[in-house]
Design a protein around this motif. Structure first.
Motif, PDB file in Angstrom:
ATOM      1  N   PRO A  27      55.444  22.396  -0.810  1.00 31.70           N
ATOM      2  CA  PRO A  27      54.840  21.940   0.455  1.00 31.70           C
ATOM      3  C   PRO A  27      55.747  20.926   1.141  1.00 31.70           C
ATOM      4  O   PRO A  27      56.123  19.927   0.538  1.00 31.70           O
ATOM      5  CB  PRO A  27      53.521  21.312   0.010  1.00 31.70           C
ATOM      6  N   ALA A  28      56.095  21.177   2.396  1.00 32.87           N
ATOM      7  CA  ALA A  28      57.003  20.295   3.134  1.00 32.87           C
ATOM      8  C   ALA A  28      56.239  19.274   3.961  1.00 32.87           C
ATOM      9  O   ALA A  28      56.533  18.077   3.914  1.00 32.87           O
ATOM     10  CB  ALA A  28      57.919  21.119   4.026  1.00 32.87           C
ATOM     11  N   VAL A  29      55.263  19.750   4.731  1.00 32.07           N
ATOM     12  CA  VAL A  29      54.532  18.880   5.656  1.00 32.07           C
ATOM     13  C   VAL A  29      53.063  19.267   5.655  1.00 32.07           C
ATOM     14  O   VAL A  29      52.721  20.454   5.622  1.00 32.07           O
ATOM     15  CB  VAL A  29      55.088  18.987   7.092  1.00 32.07           C
ATOM     16  N   THR A  30      52.199  18.259   5.708  1.00 33.29           N
ATOM     17  CA  THR A  30      50.771  18.497   5.903  1.00 33.29           C
ATOM     18  C   THR A  30      50.305  17.738   7.143  1.00 33.29           C
ATOM     19  O   THR A  30      50.854  16.693   7.483  1.00 33.29           O
ATOM     20  CB  THR A  30      49.934  18.026   4.695  1.00 33.29           C
ATOM     21  N   ASP A  31      49.305  18.302   7.827  1.00 31.90           N
ATOM     22  CA  ASP A  31      48.649  17.587   8.918  1.00 31.90           C
ATOM     23  C   ASP A  31      47.148  17.787   8.784  1.00 31.90           C
ATOM     24  O   ASP A  31      46.671  18.267   7.737  1.00 31.90           O
ATOM     25  CB  ASP A  31      49.185  18.023  10.284  1.00 31.90           C
ATOM     26  N   ALA A  32      46.395  17.435   9.798  1.00 33.93           N
ATOM     27  CA  ALA A  32      44.944  17.507   9.700  1.00 33.93           C
ATOM     28  C   ALA A  32      44.436  18.930   9.554  1.00 33.93           C
ATOM     29  O   ALA A  32      43.303  19.144   9.096  1.00 33.93           O
ATOM     30  CB  ALA A  32      44.314  16.856  10.935  1.00 33.93           C
ATOM     31  N   ASP A  33      45.275  19.915   9.914  1.00 42.19           N
ATOM     32  CA  ASP A  33      44.828  21.312   9.905  1.00 42.19           C
ATOM     33  C   ASP A  33      45.377  22.144   8.759  1.00 42.19           C
ATOM     34  O   ASP A  33      44.991  23.304   8.603  1.00 42.19           O
ATOM     35  CB  ASP A  33      45.204  21.978  11.237  1.00 42.19           C
ATOM     36  N   VAL A 211      49.565  11.427   9.077  1.00 43.59           N
ATOM     37  CA  VAL A 211      48.243  10.806   9.082  1.00 43.59           C
ATOM     38  C   VAL A 211      47.653  10.886  10.486  1.00 43.59           C
ATOM     39  O   VAL A 211      48.285  10.438  11.456  1.00 43.59           O
ATOM     40  CB  VAL A 211      48.330   9.336   8.626  1.00 43.59           C
ATOM     41  N   PRO A 212      46.446  11.436  10.640  1.00 43.80           N
ATOM     42  CA  PRO A 212      45.829  11.537  11.970  1.00 43.80           C
ATOM     43  C   PRO A 212      45.602  10.160  12.588  1.00 43.80           C
ATOM     44  O   PRO A 212      45.361   9.175  11.887  1.00 43.80           O
ATOM     45  CB  PRO A 212      44.493  12.236  11.676  1.00 43.80           C
ATOM     46  N   SER A 213      45.656  10.094  13.905  1.00 42.72           N
ATOM     47  CA  SER A 213      45.505   8.821  14.623  1.00 42.72           C
ATOM     48  C   SER A 213      44.180   8.149  14.319  1.00 42.72           C
ATOM     49  O   SER A 213      44.108   6.925  14.157  1.00 42.72           O
ATOM     50  CB  SER A 213      45.631   9.052  16.134  1.00 42.72           C
TER      51      SER A 213
END
Length: 506
Positions: A27-33, A211-213
């Motif tokens: 896994p390289a990048v995670t976001d809220a989705d 990290v989400p705002s």
């Protein structure tokens, strides 16, 4: 990855592709989705690069990039670099007029908007009234980061691939970092601390967690995320860390998997570090104070801070220079000063950026060259300690650090001074208890004080980023001057502090 392995790459894209070859399914990048693997991120960046080339991107083309806290933004950064171009990060929360200036000043011909949902949108910009673009010569530009300007005109720092590679090779090997780590990306991707958060993860095969705002806005939720996402590496500015520490103390569950805590962007507070290391769950966490301005590629020195360091020693230790960087204390003429004597922190080495975009005069002033080597005069006051490390003593000019952002108060003053009902203005940072307030001390023109505070507040909100908008306005009949006829900024500071303290008491 060793320092030698990092710098032997010719570009950040080559570095990323090498990591992808070794860890395609990690896994390289995670976001809220969701999340993407290294292979998936590389594939998406290639699609974006192809779109950019068709759209006219060539070597060293500067491309405006509206950033978000999402995977598409990271893919866009890689895509721009893969196309041979460079990006100008644009935070969509900044005022429209400031963003417009950055696009015009950089000479960007293309705008890539990755801030929203779905695929990034590419737009060709009207070339009318745009600057000619970067005078970069043979260097390969990675990004241009805009910082506050003392004349009311932000300035773009030109940072190259070689700068970032030298920075990473001098920083990553100092710490026990690996592909199993999970890094938070807390700072805006328009703020250079995010270069450390993002590329520290990608260069080591780790995972960057965007990290989400709304999570950042709530320290309790931030601590919960760090815990649930099994984050091991966190970088924070001190002013935010104090709220995170308070949330940790009150939380029933703490992020026991945390291994590294880096302090970035502003002066460290050793009392907070001492409190943090006193909590049993965090006693073994490596805490490090990272120092360096945008112009020298994120950091130039590092200091691992132990509990013993928090109990005695320098108030703000910034450690020794990183590999590929050189720190020295100089006087006004650039002469090195002996150990223990206070002077300007001057930085040399391969991490020093290319200068300011389109500002040859300012580049010559702040980036002097001696014996073929480029240096950067930071304007920071410091001294060299007997152990070879350095101590940060504050700013030599009126530049301040607020929430990790470097701000020149003259820029704020210039914006407010242009209001026709303002005679003069001085901006200063004041404290009331544990809180800090940016105070604008204003002299109304011809006594026109009615409604002036509301007018100035609206003007600041329209023209300045939120972090640069004054919290309070103090109307004064006149500003104090010293015997030589110069503005007494210390006198203004005292007046503002007294007014703030008196208001707090009442």
């Amino acid at each position: 990855m060793s320092a030698e392995e990092i710098v032997e790459h010719t570009s950040l894209v080559e570095l990323f592709d090498g990591v992808t070859d070794r860890n395609p399914h990690a896994p390289a990048v995670t976001d809220a989705d969701g999340s993407v693997t290294y292979r998936e991120l590389g594939r998406r960046s290639l699609e974006i690069a192809e779109k950019l080339v068709v759209g006219g991107a060539t070597e060293n083309t500067l491309i405006g990039l509206r950033v978000g806290r999402n995977i598409e933004t990271v893919a866009s950064i890689l895509g721009i670099l893969r196309a041979g171009a460079a990006y100008v990060p644009l935070d969509p929360t900044y005022p429209a007029e400031r963003l417009r200036f950055m696009l015009e000043d950089s000479g960007a011909r293309l705008l890539l908007d990755a801030s929203g949902p779905g695929d990034a949108v590419l737009t060709a910009l009207d070339e009318t009234d745009r600057a000619a673009g970067a005078d970069t010569g043979a260097v390969r530009v990675a990004y241009v980061a805009y910082t506050s300007g003392s004349t009311g005109r932000p300035k773009g720092c030109v940072i190259t691939h070689d700068n970032v590679l030298a920075f990473l090779s001098g920083t990553l090997p100092l710490f026990d970092l690996s592909g199993t780590d999970r890094w938070t990306v807390v700072h805006s991707l328009s703020f250079d601390a995010s270069v450390w958060e993002l590329w520290g993860a990608l260069a080591t095969g780790a995972t960057a967690c965007l990290v989400p705002s709304e999570v950042i806005a709530d320290p309790v939720r931030f601590v919960e995320l760090v815990t649930s996402a099994e984050v091991t590496v966190v970088s924070l500015v001190t002013s935010y860390f104090k709220f995170v520490l308070d949330a940790c103390k009150k939380s029933r569950t703490r992020p026991t998997g945390l291994r590294h805590l880096f302090f970035v962007g502003e002066a460290i507070r050793l009392d907070l570090v001492r409190d943090f290391l006193s909590l049993p769950e965090f006693s073994a966490v490596t805490t490090a104070n990272m120092y360096g301005p945008t112009e020298t590629t994120v950091f130039a020195s590092a200091k691992v801070v132990t509990k013993k360091d928090t109990e005695n020693g320098p108030r703000s230790p910034i450690g020794a220079a990183l590999l590929n960087a050189e720190l020295m204390i100089t006087d006004g003429s650039g002469r090195r000063l002996p150990d223990g004597e206070a002077g300007e922190i001057t930085i040399g080495g391969a991490t020093v950026g290319h200068g300011y975009l389109g500002r040859a005069d300012l580049t010559q002033e702040r980036f002097p060259t001696r014996d073929g080597q480029r240096f950067y005069r930071t304007g920071d006051l410091g001294r060299r300690l007997p152990d070879g490390g350095f101590e940060y003593l504050g700013r030599m000019d009126q530049q301040i650090k607020r929430r990790g952002f470097r701000i020149e108060v003259e820029e704020i003053e210039q914006v407010l001074r242009e209001e026709t009902t303002v005679e003069d203005v001085v901006v200063c940072l004041c404290a009331a208890g544990a809180a800090e307030f940016l105070v604008a001390c204003v002299v109304p023109r011809d006594g026109s004080a009615d409604g002036l505070t509301d007018v100035l507040r609206a003007r600041a909100k329209r023209l300045l980023p939120a972090v640069m908008c004054p919290d309070k306005y103090l109307l004064l009949p006149r500003l104090p001057y010293n015997d030589s006829g110069k503005l007494d900024r210390f006198g203004v500071q005292r007046s503002a502090q007294e007014a703030l303290t008196g208001a707090a008491r009442s």
